[in-house]
Design a protein around this motif. Sequence first.
Motif, mmCIF file in Angstrom:
data_model
loop_
_atom_site.group_PDB
_atom_site.id
_atom_site.type_symbol
_atom_site.label_atom_id
_atom_site.label_comp_id
_atom_site.label_asym_id
_atom_site.label_seq_id
_atom_site.Cartn_x
_atom_site.Cartn_y
_atom_site.Cartn_z
ATOM 1 N N TYR A 5 0.846 -1.187 0.000
ATOM 2 C CA TYR A 5 0.000 0.000 0.000
ATOM 3 C C TYR A 5 0.882 1.237 0.000
ATOM 4 O O TYR A 5 2.024 1.207 0.459
ATOM 5 N N ARG A 29 0.221 5.139 1.132
ATOM 6 C CA ARG A 29 -0.706 6.136 1.688
ATOM 7 C C ARG A 29 -0.702 7.430 0.878
ATOM 8 O O ARG A 29 -1.722 8.081 0.736
ATOM 9 N N ILE A 82 -3.312 0.568 -3.567
ATOM 10 C CA ILE A 82 -3.032 -0.786 -3.105
ATOM 11 C C ILE A 82 -2.604 -1.585 -4.324
ATOM 12 O O ILE A 82 -3.269 -1.556 -5.358
ATOM 13 N N GLU A 101 -4.695 -4.971 3.020
ATOM 14 C CA GLU A 101 -3.916 -3.766 2.726
ATOM 15 C C GLU A 101 -4.716 -2.492 2.979
ATOM 16 O O GLU A 101 -4.156 -1.457 3.355
ATOM 17 N N ARG A 102 -6.026 -2.556 2.794
ATOM 18 C CA ARG A 102 -6.878 -1.382 3.020
ATOM 19 C C ARG A 102 -6.804 -0.928 4.475
ATOM 20 O O ARG A 102 -6.766 0.268 4.758
ATOM 21 N N LEU A 161 -3.603 0.935 4.783
ATOM 22 C CA LEU A 161 -3.688 2.213 4.066
ATOM 23 C C LEU A 161 -4.445 3.260 4.867
ATOM 24 O O LEU A 161 -4.055 4.427 4.904
#
Length: 99
Positions: free
Chosen positions: A19, A21, A26, A55-56, A59
């Motif tokens: 990920y 930010r 992603i 991964e969310r 993130l």
Amino acid sequence: MTDIVIEQGRWAPVSAGEYDRRTRTIAVNLTVVDEVTRRFGHDRATVMAAIVAHERVHLLATSEGLPHEEERRAREAAVSVAGLELVIQIDDVLAGAWT
């Protein structure tokens, strides 16, 4: 959130996803997706959904959280999408890259 971009790529199976930010992106490692699908027979879309869910969480995490708590939440998100068995099988594929 709809402003997260999902990309696909292939790299060594040392991570299932990454990920960023800064770019709210992603990336899903298709090398891992293909291996989990081949070895365990899961649907590609389900494997990808588990990776994206994991991964969310990373993130969207804030800097106030502890890393082990964030990882626990990320794992729980993947399990809620795809089940514990599939998450363990992703771990198995990743562990193979280190042996």
